[in-house]
Write an enzyme that holds these catalytic residues in place. Structure first.
Site, PDB file in Angstrom:
ATOM      1  N   CYS A  81      10.417  -6.068  21.807  1.00 51.44           N
ATOM      2  CA  CYS A  81      10.785  -6.632  20.403  1.00 51.44           C
ATOM      3  C   CYS A  81      10.045  -7.540  19.763  1.00 51.44           C
ATOM      4  CB  CYS A  81      12.105  -6.714  20.371  1.00 51.44           C
ATOM      5  SG  CYS A  81      13.324  -5.369  20.737  1.00 51.44           S
ATOM      6  N   HIS A  82       9.888  -8.625  20.803  1.00 49.34           N
ATOM      7  CA  HIS A  82       9.308 -10.021  19.879  1.00 49.34           C
ATOM      8  C   HIS A  82       7.842 -10.250  20.266  1.00 49.34           C
ATOM      9  CE1 HIS A  82      13.460 -11.797  19.496  1.00 49.34           C
ATOM     10  NE2 HIS A  82      13.844 -11.081  20.846  1.00 49.34           N
ATOM     11  N   CYS A 178      32.156 -39.403  25.135  1.00 52.26           N
ATOM     12  CA  CYS A 178      30.664 -39.578  25.377  1.00 52.26           C
ATOM     13  C   CYS A 178      29.997 -40.774  24.627  1.00 52.26           C
ATOM     14  CB  CYS A 178      30.211 -38.494  24.507  1.00 52.26           C
ATOM     15  SG  CYS A 178      30.912 -36.749  24.935  1.00 52.26           S
ATOM     16  N   CYS A 181      29.839 -44.326  26.269  1.00 51.42           N
ATOM     17  CA  CYS A 181      28.662 -44.710  26.959  1.00 51.42           C
ATOM     18  C   CYS A 181      27.285 -44.579  26.270  1.00 51.42           C
ATOM     19  CB  CYS A 181      28.551 -43.570  28.296  1.00 51.42           C
ATOM     20  SG  CYS A 181      29.690 -44.463  29.585  1.00 51.42           S
ATOM     21  N   ARG A 219      24.964 -30.349  32.269  1.00 53.73           N
ATOM     22  CA  ARG A 219      24.974 -31.872  32.004  1.00 53.73           C
ATOM     23  C   ARG A 219      26.081 -32.247  31.652  1.00 53.73           C
ATOM     24  NH1 ARG A 219      25.518 -35.706  33.159  1.00 53.73           N
ATOM     25  NH2 ARG A 219      24.302 -37.537  33.067  1.00 53.73           N
ATOM     26  N   CYS A 223      29.110 -34.716  32.921  1.00 59.82           N
ATOM     27  CA  CYS A 223      29.728 -36.009  32.496  1.00 59.82           C
ATOM     28  C   CYS A 223      31.388 -35.889  32.320  1.00 59.82           C
ATOM     29  CB  CYS A 223      29.222 -36.460  30.933  1.00 59.82           C
ATOM     30  SG  CYS A 223      27.819 -37.236  30.928  1.00 59.82           S
TER      31      CYS A 223
END
Lengths: 262, 146
Positions: A81-82, A178, A181, A219, A223
């Site tokens: 397709c791409h 979040c 920090c 990630r 946290c």
């Protein structure tokens, strides 16, 4: 006359490049944002910059193989397709985005899985699976060096604002956000380690701590675990909303995928 | 003969600590004058709690006179001299629930379970430190006179 014209031409070129350089210098001077790369030691920076040393490049290679491999009941590959990898240039720099005919945004991995299920008629890859990360790394690599450029889609705004709320809300047993920090204390030392500004410039990222490639979602889950908060479910829209907010916050910063981090 | 005696003493200390979770600490002025357990804490145990990155967590944000822990934080004031700056009661309230003194503090409340959002399942309903651990930390910090 010829000499004069050449002289004028050269002067214009010099003036233009000087102005451009000034513009870039001004931008550099006013833009105080730092990619996590700048907070790493020289050895890790070199590892990231050297394609033969960057372990993330192994995933990019694997992604390249998967890109050309037919899958699912439709028997189609991404390339069918791409076309070639060049078609993916700039895509990672503008995700998350709202797919055509949908009303909620998806991140890059979500978009890849949409292609799997809708176009290839194959099962979606599990979160953090090698295949999904490899394809995401392959696509993101095509945007390396490009500025992060989230789309100005008004439908994204409420999701981005929700992401900002999530960024700022205190949660977990340690009752931290979040923002506490990564906005208020970025650059300071948490247990001796510099707190980064948390710009998503290098995802998917190879963390030495993980010994593998991982997504922004992974990630963020790290946290959340750190502040002893319940991580959102793997398929939760919260991650996409945080991604949207962070990409907007990092607008104009350069993509470095696949990044390397300690 | 000494050993069973010590064990009994340890159990006796452990029991009131568990019960103390039900009891709201009595705040007087800007401190909690009375021990949460009714017993004085142990400064040596308190030092170990402060130094432990997974239990006290203190050195993630603070620095302190604990030389063997090389990786310390600088988000918050040094713990050095804490015993000169604050009384034991003041230290106790700052550990139990510093937000009572400063609503914007980033310091977690070490002995409070209410008012928290989305706490991880394995920590839900639990305080960061037990009452006995709070007392040990208070006893240690009180020794930091300079």
């Amino acid at each position: 006359m010829k000499v004069l014209r050449l002289g004028i031409g050269l002067a214009i070129v010099f003036a233009a490049s000087w102005a451009l350089a000034q513009g870039m210098a001004d931008k550099g001077a006013t833009d105080k944002r730092r990619s996590g790369t700048q907070d790493m030691g020289e050895a890790l920076q070199k590892m990231q910059d050297d394609d033969t040393a960057n372990p993330g490049m192994l995933f990019v290679q694997l992604g390249g193989q998967l890109w050309g491999k037919a899958a699912g009941a439709a028997g189609k590959s991404c390339a069918d397709c791409h076309g070639g990898a060049a078609s993916m240039k700039g895509v990672a720099a503008r995700y998350p985005a709202i797919p055509k005919d949908a009303d909620a945004p998806v991140d890059l991995e979500g978009r890849i899985n949409l292609c799997r299920t809708a176009n290839q008629q194959a099962a979606g890859f599990p979160p953090e699976s090698r295949e999904l990360l490899a394809l995401a790394a392959y696509v993101a690599h095509q945007s390396r060096g490009l500025p992060i450029a989230p789309p100005d889609d008004p439908k994204l705004v409420p999701f981005r604002l929700k992401g900002q709320d999530l960024w700022k809300v205190r949660q977990g047993q340690l009752n931290l956000s979040c923002a506490i920090c990564h906005d208020d204390n970025a650059g300071r030392k948490l247990a001796g380690v510099t707190i980064p500004e948390a710009h998503p410039t290098g995802y998917p990222i190879y963390r030495l701590e993980w010994q593998t490639l991982g997504s922004l979602k992974r990630r963020l889950r790290n946290c959340l675990a750190g502040i002893r908060a319940e991580p959102y479910a793997y398929d939760a829209t919260e991650y996409v909303m945080l991604d949207l907010f962070l990409m907007d916050r990092a607008r104009g910063m350069m993509l470095e995928s696949p990044g390397v981090r300690p | 003969m000494l050993r069973p005696g010590l064990l009994a003493a340890a159990l006796a200390l452990a029991a009131p600590a568990a019960v103390a979770q039900q009891i709201a600490p009595q705040i007087v002025g800007d401190g909690i004058p009375a021990s949460l357990t009714g017993q004085p804490g142990d400064a040596a145990r308190g030092r170990a709690i402060v130094a432990n990155r997974g239990i006290g967590l203190c050195l993630l944000c603070h620095s302190g006179p604990i030389a063997e822990e090389r990786f310390q934080g600088d988000l918050s004031p040094s713990l050095a001299g804490a015993g000169s700056r604050w009384s034991e009661g003041q230290l106790r309230l700052r550990i139990v629930d510093g937000a009572r003194l400063n609503a914007d503090t980033i310091m977690p409340a070490y002995y409070r379970t209410s008012g928290l959002q989305r706490v991880a399942r394995n920590f839900d309903g639990k305080t960061i430190l037990s009452a006995a651990q709070v007392e040990d930390v208070v006893a240690y910090l009180a020794t930091l006179k300079d």
